[in-house]
Design an enzyme around this catalytic site. Structure first.
Site, PDB file in Angstrom:
ATOM      1  N   GLU A 135      -2.812  -0.139   5.465  1.00 60.86           N
ATOM      2  CA  GLU A 135      -2.071  -0.197   4.198  1.00 60.86           C
ATOM      3  C   GLU A 135      -1.617   1.183   3.718  1.00 60.86           C
ATOM      4  O   GLU A 135      -2.043   1.672   2.666  1.00 60.86           O
ATOM      5  CB  GLU A 135      -2.895  -0.900   3.127  1.00 60.86           C
ATOM      6  CG  GLU A 135      -3.094  -2.374   3.428  1.00 60.86           C
ATOM      7  CD  GLU A 135      -3.644  -3.167   2.241  1.00 60.86           C
ATOM      8  OE1 GLU A 135      -4.284  -2.565   1.359  1.00 60.86           O
ATOM      9  OE2 GLU A 135      -3.439  -4.386   2.213  1.00 60.86           O
ATOM     10  N   GLU A 161      -3.692 -10.074   6.932  1.00 61.14           N
ATOM     11  CA  GLU A 161      -4.805 -10.368   6.029  1.00 61.14           C
ATOM     12  C   GLU A 161      -4.371 -11.374   4.977  1.00 61.14           C
ATOM     13  O   GLU A 161      -3.242 -11.309   4.476  1.00 61.14           O
ATOM     14  CB  GLU A 161      -5.261  -9.113   5.274  1.00 61.14           C
ATOM     15  CG  GLU A 161      -5.836  -8.004   6.098  1.00 61.14           C
ATOM     16  CD  GLU A 161      -6.257  -6.829   5.207  1.00 61.14           C
ATOM     17  OE1 GLU A 161      -6.495  -7.016   4.004  1.00 61.14           O
ATOM     18  OE2 GLU A 161      -6.312  -5.707   5.742  1.00 61.14           O
TER      19      GLU A 161
HETATM   20  C1  GAL Z   1      -6.572  -5.055   1.737  1.00 61.90           C
HETATM   21  C2  GAL Z   1      -7.241  -4.079   2.668  1.00 61.90           C
HETATM   22  C3  GAL Z   1      -8.566  -4.589   3.159  1.00 61.90           C
HETATM   23  C4  GAL Z   1      -9.366  -5.150   2.021  1.00 61.90           C
HETATM   24  C5  GAL Z   1      -8.565  -6.212   1.317  1.00 61.90           C
HETATM   25  C6  GAL Z   1      -9.285  -6.851   0.167  1.00 61.90           C
HETATM   26  O1  GAL Z   1      -5.688  -4.456   0.892  1.00 61.90           O
HETATM   27  O2  GAL Z   1      -6.413  -3.783   3.755  1.00 61.90           O
HETATM   28  O3  GAL Z   1      -9.252  -3.548   3.782  1.00 61.90           O
HETATM   29  O4  GAL Z   1      -9.679  -4.120   1.138  1.00 61.90           O
HETATM   30  O5  GAL Z   1      -7.400  -5.638   0.821  1.00 61.90           O
HETATM   31  O6  GAL Z   1      -8.456  -7.772  -0.500  1.00 61.90           O
END
Ligand code: GAL
Length: 694
Positions: free
Chosen positions: A152, A313
């Site tokens: 990110e 994710e």
């Molecule tokens: C994303 C990040 C992850 C985790 C996740 C939690 O932004 O890449 O490592 O922190 O959020 O929602």
């Protein structure tokens, strides 16, 4: 633009897994549970720098070896991250310059993540070195399907304002402008006596220099725009550093990083060429954001010319970072996952596979909770979705979206419009884009979201909401769209500034004026909630007069003087009552129908936007079969296996619709006949493989 996607037999399913946080016996239980949920892919090593490199001259891959071995031994495919998104403490202690200086000018000390100074030579050297060593060690590992560089990109304040970045910025400016004369001209430096006579006089724009009240209030848009471009490029250089080192050892495995959809600090279009495939993290800001998610998916798909992307994710249940973190309601995870696939995702992955033991994400949702239970609602829903994806197999892999509508999405316009004084700070770029996208989405038209430099030749409709900054020959290319009989639509604030964020020395909308057949004489603004009724009616429509709706328009009211355009909507209040709020200019078309250029000079409400967009889409036969059913989405993908229509019900009440096509619902095996009733419960999903030739 070509994409290189990991091969595979199905839509990938799995996500971030951090077994280094718990003992080995837990790993075994985890993998047994993953089998129950059809998990095929794990993303490893996202934040392990301190373990991998405990000191500047010491590397230790023993734990990662074990983690990778266990994943591969169980037949899992691996996405291997490079761990450079969070610094180890020794590094910050030994080289404090790796920490960022924030927008307020404060040099940070060790803590958090996503906060390395992108210009730090030490960070650049050591992050690249780590990526190279990882690639040297793990390239060729069976099951290694992708590299995940950093995490990110963007981070704290979206950038750094330290002395190293200042020097990097000056180099970037020399490269862009060559001479100080050109720089002074681009920034209109005679204003407030800013003429620079030495490159060293240029300092980064922040709270200590050009800004007041935050990043959007700058005395000089030119320097701030350039700093954002520079910062986006500086972080891209970090990505490139690592990718280059990976490529020294691994010539073929696709490399990506996880983007964040519509994320303002980084111009993802400037990055797109460097990624082999696009991936992103889908964390919508609320529970009812289906159109926004669809838009973000389409922005991501647009990065690689329509090639499939990955959802790297999403949370199975709750996020942890918001003030209030509601769980996803039953069926919502499934609905949103299929929505991602419907818009072009060939992987649906989670953060995270097992809940962290401690720190700020210990209550963040996960496939497995702290107890490792497989009899929870969340796990059951995850497993059921895994089974569905298994059953789908390779059917939709690689499929493309047959879009006839292009929407121009432009970071320069986003940055420049939102830092512009004199208009209305409540009118936001993404809100405006989303309003037009939502209307198109509800109408069921497929949309490609593309940069303003994209080839527009294949589209029937081009939407250009708030295209504030015009670059290159975009005006001529939009004229070309209308000249061949197609339609263009732009909103207020379009065509206002050149790529330096300077106003055009002509009537607004600048070089777009001839296309839209108007000039904008004044730009009025009002507080949120103040409205001006706009009566919409097509003077050339079947009713021969007002046949539309009254839209309560807000925020921005441009006073328009037609220069050949027809008036389609008029203001009902203020001194400009009776003057045009929406216009349409017919032109071109060759032998066929003329093309149309629509200009919407105000912030129409949803009904008004839907009316205008509906008119434009209808003309090209692009209104879909479920357009009148609120919150029912139709998204289409096509590949050599066929045409797949995803019908997704985002509403909260059951609805009955009429099936638009015959086919087989791949999720239930049910045969569907065109014209028969189709009952949709809230969160229902139908994946219809249509019975028709492509
Ligand atoms: C994303 C990040 C992850 C985790 C996740 C939690 O932004 O890449 O490592 O922190 O959020 O929602």
């Amino acid at each position: 633009m070509s994409a290189l996607l990991p091969a595979g037999p199905k839509v990938r399913y799995g996500g971030d897994y951090n077994p280094e946080q718990w003992p080995r016996e837990v790993w075994e239980a985890d993998y047994a549970a993953f089998d129950l949920a059809s998990i095929d892919t794990v993303t490893l090593n996202v934040f392990s720098w301190a373990t991998l490199q405990p000191a500047e001259d010491t590397y230790d891959f023993a734990l990662l070896d074990a983690v990778v071995e266990r994943a591969v031994a169980g037949g899992r495919d691996v996405v291997l991250a490079t761990s450079t998104g969070a610094l180890p403490p020794w590094l910050a202690h030994r080289h404090p310059e790796v920490e960022r200086t924030d927008f307020s000018g404060r040099r940070h000390v060790y803590g958090q993540r996503h906060n390395a100074c992108p210009s730090s030579p030490v960070y650049r050297r050591l992050s690249a070195e780590l990526a190279g060593r990882l690639a040297g060690r793990y390239a060729g590992t069976p099951g290694l399907v992708a590299w995940h560089v950093g995490n990110e990109y963007g981070g704290f304040d979206g950038g750094c304002w330290c002395d190293l970045c200042a020097a990097g910025f000056r180099d970037w400016l020399r490269e862009r402008y060559g001479t100080l004369e050109r720089l002074n001209d681009a920034w209109n430096a005679t204003f407030w006596s800013h003429t620079f006579s030495d490159w060293e006089q240029v300092v980064p724009p922040n709270l200590l220099s050009e800004h007041w009240r935050g990043p959007d209030h700058t005395a000089f848009q030119g320097i701030t725009l350039d700093y954002r471009r520079f910062m986006s490029d500086a972080m891209l250089a970090n990505f490139r550093d690592e990718k280059e080192r990976i490529r020294e050892h691994d010539a073929t495995t696709p490399v990506t990083t996880n983007f964040m959809g519509m994320f303002r600090p980084i111009d993802y279009h400037r990055w797109a060429d460097d990624l082999d495939f696009a991936s992103w993290d889908n964390y919508p800001p609320g529970q009812r954001e289906h159109a926004r998610m669809a838009l973000a998916h389409d922005v991501m798909r647009g990065l690689k010319g329509g090639a499939p992307f990955w959802v790297m994710e999403q949370t199975p249940t709750i996020t942890a970072s918001r003030d209030v973190n509601p769980v996803k309601r039953p069926g919502v995870l499934r609905l949103w996952s299929w929505q991602a696939v419907a818009h072009g995702a060939d992987a649906v992955l989670y953060f995270q596979m097992r809940q962290s033991k401690g720190a700020c994400e210990k209550y963040h949702g996960a496939v497995l909770d702290h107890a490792g239970r497989t009899d929870t609602r969340a796990f059951r829903e995850v497993a059921a979705l895994g089974a569905e994806l298994d059953a789908l197999g390779d059917a939709v892999l690689g499929a493309r979206t047959p879009a006839r509508v292009a929407l121009l999405f432009d970071w320069d316009s986003w940055w420049a419009a939102e830092m512009t004084d004199g208009f209305n700070r409540h009118a936001r770029y993404v809100d405006t884009v989303l309003a037009y996208y939502r209307a198109t989405w509800q109408a069921g038209a497929q949309v490609d979201v593309v940069p303003q430099t994209a080839d527009l030749a294949g589209y029937d409709v081009v939407l250009a909401p708030m295209l504030h900054v015009l670059r290159g020959d975009v005006a001529a290319r939009l004229e070309g769209v209308v000249a061949r009989g197609a339609s263009v639509l732009a909103s207020f604030w379009s065509g206002r500034a050149d790529e330096d964020a300077n106003a055009f020395l002509m009537d607004a909308p600048g070089p777009l004026g001839p296309l839209f057949g108007i000039r904008v004489e004044e730009t009025d603004s009002a507080e949120p909630g103040v409205t001006n009724p706009v009566t919409l009616g097509d003077p050339l429509g079947p009713a021969g007069g007002p046949d539309g709706v009254v839209s309560q328009a807000g925020l921005v009211f441009e006073v328009v003087v037609p220069q050949g355009a027809d008036v389609v909507g008029t203001y009902g209040a203020e001194f400009y009552a009776g003057t045009p709020a929406v216009t349409r200019h017919r032109a071109g078309g060759g032998e066929g129908d003329p093309g149309e250029a629509w200009y919407v000079a105000t912030g129409l409400d949803d009904a008004g936007t839907a009316w205008v967009v509906g008119r434009v889409l209808e003309r090209h036969g692009l209104v879909g079969p479920y357009a009148d059913v609120p919150d029912v989405e139709l998204a289409v993908r096509e590949n050599a296996n066929g045409r797949f229509a995803f019908v997704l019900h985002h509403g909260t009440e059951p609805v009955d619709v009429v099936a638009h096509a015959s086919g087989t619902d791949l999720l239930t095996g049910r045969a569907v006949t065109a014209g028969e009733p189709l009952h949709l419960e809230p969160a229902d999903v139908v994946v219809l493989r249509e019975h028709r030739a492509l």
